[in-house]
Design a protein around this motif. Sequence first.
Motif, PDB file in Angstrom:
ATOM      1  N   PRO A  28       0.839  -1.207   0.000  1.00 58.16           N
ATOM      2  CA  PRO A  28       0.000   0.000   0.000  1.00 58.16           C
ATOM      3  C   PRO A  28       0.869   1.250   0.000  1.00 58.16           C
ATOM      4  N   ASN A  29       0.260   2.370  -0.317  1.00 54.18           N
ATOM      5  CA  ASN A  29       0.957   3.655  -0.203  1.00 54.18           C
ATOM      6  C   ASN A  29       0.933   4.187   1.224  1.00 54.18           C
ATOM      7  N   ALA A  30      -0.071   3.743   2.005  1.00 49.77           N
ATOM      8  CA  ALA A  30      -0.151   4.135   3.409  1.00 49.77           C
ATOM      9  C   ALA A  30      -1.059   3.149   4.135  1.00 49.77           C
ATOM     10  N   HIS A  31      -0.822   3.014   5.432  1.00 51.02           N
ATOM     11  CA  HIS A  31      -1.575   2.060   6.251  1.00 51.02           C
ATOM     12  C   HIS A  31      -1.872   2.719   7.597  1.00 51.02           C
ATOM     13  N   TYR A  32      -3.160   2.802   7.937  1.00 48.37           N
ATOM     14  CA  TYR A  32      -3.525   3.342   9.248  1.00 48.37           C
ATOM     15  C   TYR A  32      -3.692   2.183  10.215  1.00 48.37           C
ATOM     16  N   HIS A  33      -2.925   2.209  11.304  1.00 47.87           N
ATOM     17  CA  HIS A  33      -2.952   1.135  12.292  1.00 47.87           C
ATOM     18  C   HIS A  33      -3.759   1.578  13.504  1.00 47.87           C
ATOM     19  N   ARG A  34      -4.764   0.816  13.844  1.00 48.77           N
ATOM     20  CA  ARG A  34      -5.554   1.081  15.045  1.00 48.77           C
ATOM     21  C   ARG A  34      -4.790   0.639  16.280  1.00 48.77           C
ATOM     22  N   ASP A  56      -4.738  -0.533  20.301  1.00 51.75           N
ATOM     23  CA  ASP A  56      -5.587  -1.202  21.287  1.00 51.75           C
ATOM     24  C   ASP A  56      -6.042  -0.239  22.383  1.00 51.75           C
ATOM     25  N   ARG A  57      -5.319   0.859  22.550  1.00 50.43           N
ATOM     26  CA  ARG A  57      -5.637   1.837  23.588  1.00 50.43           C
ATOM     27  C   ARG A  57      -6.500   2.986  23.055  1.00 50.43           C
ATOM     28  N   GLY A  58      -6.956   2.861  21.818  1.00 48.93           N
ATOM     29  CA  GLY A  58      -7.749   3.914  21.198  1.00 48.93           C
ATOM     30  C   GLY A  58      -6.912   4.750  20.249  1.00 48.93           C
ATOM     31  N   GLY A  59      -7.560   5.295  19.241  1.00 45.84           N
ATOM     32  CA  GLY A  59      -6.817   6.076  18.245  1.00 45.84           C
ATOM     33  C   GLY A  59      -5.975   5.179  17.362  1.00 45.84           C
ATOM     34  N   GLY A  60      -4.865   5.714  16.908  1.00 45.89           N
ATOM     35  CA  GLY A  60      -3.978   4.960  16.030  1.00 45.89           C
ATOM     36  C   GLY A  60      -2.980   5.882  15.363  1.00 45.89           C
ATOM     37  N   HIS A  61      -2.332   5.374  14.306  1.00 48.75           N
ATOM     38  CA  HIS A  61      -1.340   6.198  13.614  1.00 48.75           C
ATOM     39  C   HIS A  61      -1.206   5.739  12.161  1.00 48.75           C
ATOM     40  N   TRP A  62      -0.784   6.669  11.333  1.00 48.89           N
ATOM     41  CA  TRP A  62      -0.518   6.376   9.926  1.00 48.89           C
ATOM     42  C   TRP A  62       0.915   5.863   9.761  1.00 48.89           C
ATOM     43  N   GLN A  63       1.076   4.890   8.896  1.00 50.24           N
ATOM     44  CA  GLN A  63       2.388   4.452   8.429  1.00 50.24           C
ATOM     45  C   GLN A  63       2.440   4.761   6.930  1.00 50.24           C
ATOM     46  N   LEU A  93      -7.539  15.706  -1.034  1.00 50.18           N
ATOM     47  CA  LEU A  93      -7.428  14.709   0.032  1.00 50.18           C
ATOM     48  C   LEU A  93      -6.102  14.829   0.749  1.00 50.18           C
ATOM     49  N   LYS A  94      -6.104  14.485   2.021  1.00 51.94           N
ATOM     50  CA  LYS A  94      -4.873  14.380   2.785  1.00 51.94           C
ATOM     51  C   LYS A  94      -5.152  13.536   4.021  1.00 51.94           C
ATOM     52  N   PRO A  95      -4.249  12.647   4.374  1.00 53.38           N
ATOM     53  CA  PRO A  95      -4.473  11.822   5.561  1.00 53.38           C
ATOM     54  C   PRO A  95      -4.333  12.656   6.823  1.00 53.38           C
ATOM     55  N   PHE A  96      -5.304  12.491   7.736  1.00 57.53           N
ATOM     56  CA  PHE A  96      -5.194  13.186   9.009  1.00 57.53           C
ATOM     57  C   PHE A  96      -5.765  12.310  10.102  1.00 57.53           C
ATOM     58  N   ARG A  97      -5.946  12.859  11.286  1.00 55.22           N
ATOM     59  CA  ARG A  97      -6.241  12.081  12.481  1.00 55.22           C
ATOM     60  C   ARG A  97      -7.445  11.158  12.304  1.00 55.22           C
ATOM     61  N   PHE A  98      -7.478  10.124  13.123  1.00 55.47           N
ATOM     62  CA  PHE A  98      -8.600   9.187  13.169  1.00 55.47           C
ATOM     63  C   PHE A  98      -8.853   8.529  11.822  1.00 55.47           C
ATOM     64  N   LYS A  99      -7.803   8.213  11.092  1.00 53.47           N
ATOM     65  CA  LYS A  99      -7.826   7.415   9.859  1.00 53.47           C
ATOM     66  C   LYS A  99      -8.451   8.109   8.648  1.00 53.47           C
ATOM     67  N   HIS A 100      -8.907   9.360   8.787  1.00 48.96           N
ATOM     68  CA  HIS A 100      -9.670   9.987   7.716  1.00 48.96           C
ATOM     69  C   HIS A 100      -8.783  10.569   6.616  1.00 48.96           C
ATOM     70  N   THR A 101      -9.418  10.818   5.452  1.00 50.53           N
ATOM     71  CA  THR A 101      -8.740  11.424   4.306  1.00 50.53           C
ATOM     72  C   THR A 101      -9.383  12.742   3.901  1.00 50.53           C
ATOM     73  N   GLY A 102     -10.526  13.077   4.520  1.00 47.89           N
ATOM     74  CA  GLY A 102     -11.242  14.289   4.144  1.00 47.89           C
ATOM     75  C   GLY A 102     -12.435  14.038   3.250  1.00 47.89           C
ATOM     76  N   LEU A 103     -12.836  12.781   3.086  1.00 49.90           N
ATOM     77  CA  LEU A 103     -13.974  12.468   2.227  1.00 49.90           C
ATOM     78  C   LEU A 103     -14.569  11.125   2.656  1.00 49.90           C
ATOM     79  N   PHE A 104     -15.898  11.045   2.616  1.00 50.79           N
ATOM     80  CA  PHE A 104     -16.604   9.785   2.852  1.00 50.79           C
ATOM     81  C   PHE A 104     -17.248   9.368   1.528  1.00 50.79           C
TER      82      PHE A 104
END
Length: 290
Positions: free
Chosen positions: A50-56, A58-65, A84-95
């Motif tokens: 992938p070009n990017a992977h959002y990892h959840r 276990d303690r809540g939230g997560g981070h982009w790789q 579009l741009k990746p930002f907090r809580f796994k979002h990209t700015g569009l649903f």
Amino acid sequence: MWIADNWKDYEVIDCSAGEKLERWGDYLLIRPDPQVIWDTPKRHRGWKKPNAHYHRSDRGGGHWQFFDLPQQWSIRYRSLTFQLKPFRFKHTGLFPEQAANWDWVSERIRQAGRSAERPVKVLNLFAYTGGATLAAAAAGASVTHVDASKGMVSWARENAKSSGLEQASIRWIVDDCMKFVEREQRRGNTYDGIIMDPPSYGRGPKGEVWKIEDAIHPLIRSCASILAPDGLFFLINSYTTGLQPAVLSYLMHTEITARLGGHILAEEIGLPVRENGLILPCGCSGRWEH
């Protein structure tokens, strides 16, 4: 189920073990999805590259790789262009699943056949980065776009510019949605169409707490009071698992149909999955129209 199946620049390629593999234009992203409770083989090569992977976490939230993803890029839906741009809580700015609702709103506006002197007036609450706002404006409506986040409103304006709608009839407002609606009540302002996409939980610009279970019915009641007597449509979207389509239908019936007539439909909305042919559920929507 209402399915957003008219995309060319976006698709869900596969989903398994709590994650979905998506194509956003030229880029592949892996993001978590709580609906994906099955564990099937991940055969598509995109799972490994992938070009990017959002990892959840276990303690809540997560981070982009990030592997190979620009800070910002764009995709198109029909005549609209979204940044579009990746930002907090796994979002990209569009649903992307909301495209099913954008098409429905656009069709209601076009069918109204209003002149430029009296365009369809639309209120979009919790308007985020402007997908529904731009779809309505492109169909010829005059739109009031309201969101509590100044950053989201700025992003929506950027999308309007990218879509050639910089000069469209759009009012951009940073405000708490409930307070804005209450002021519109006092002013006697009405709208032909109302759209709302409330979060499950959030805070207003002054720290106001929003919990959808507590606030959704009072908000619908207030919004119904500023829907014009000859109003065209009312749309509610919900990602909250506990709010089933029947719940949205009942809330709209008690506050809108009982006063204005018309009819209501409420369904799940979803996205097609290329590899397995299934439809991935993405919440539900309720639609009222005369």
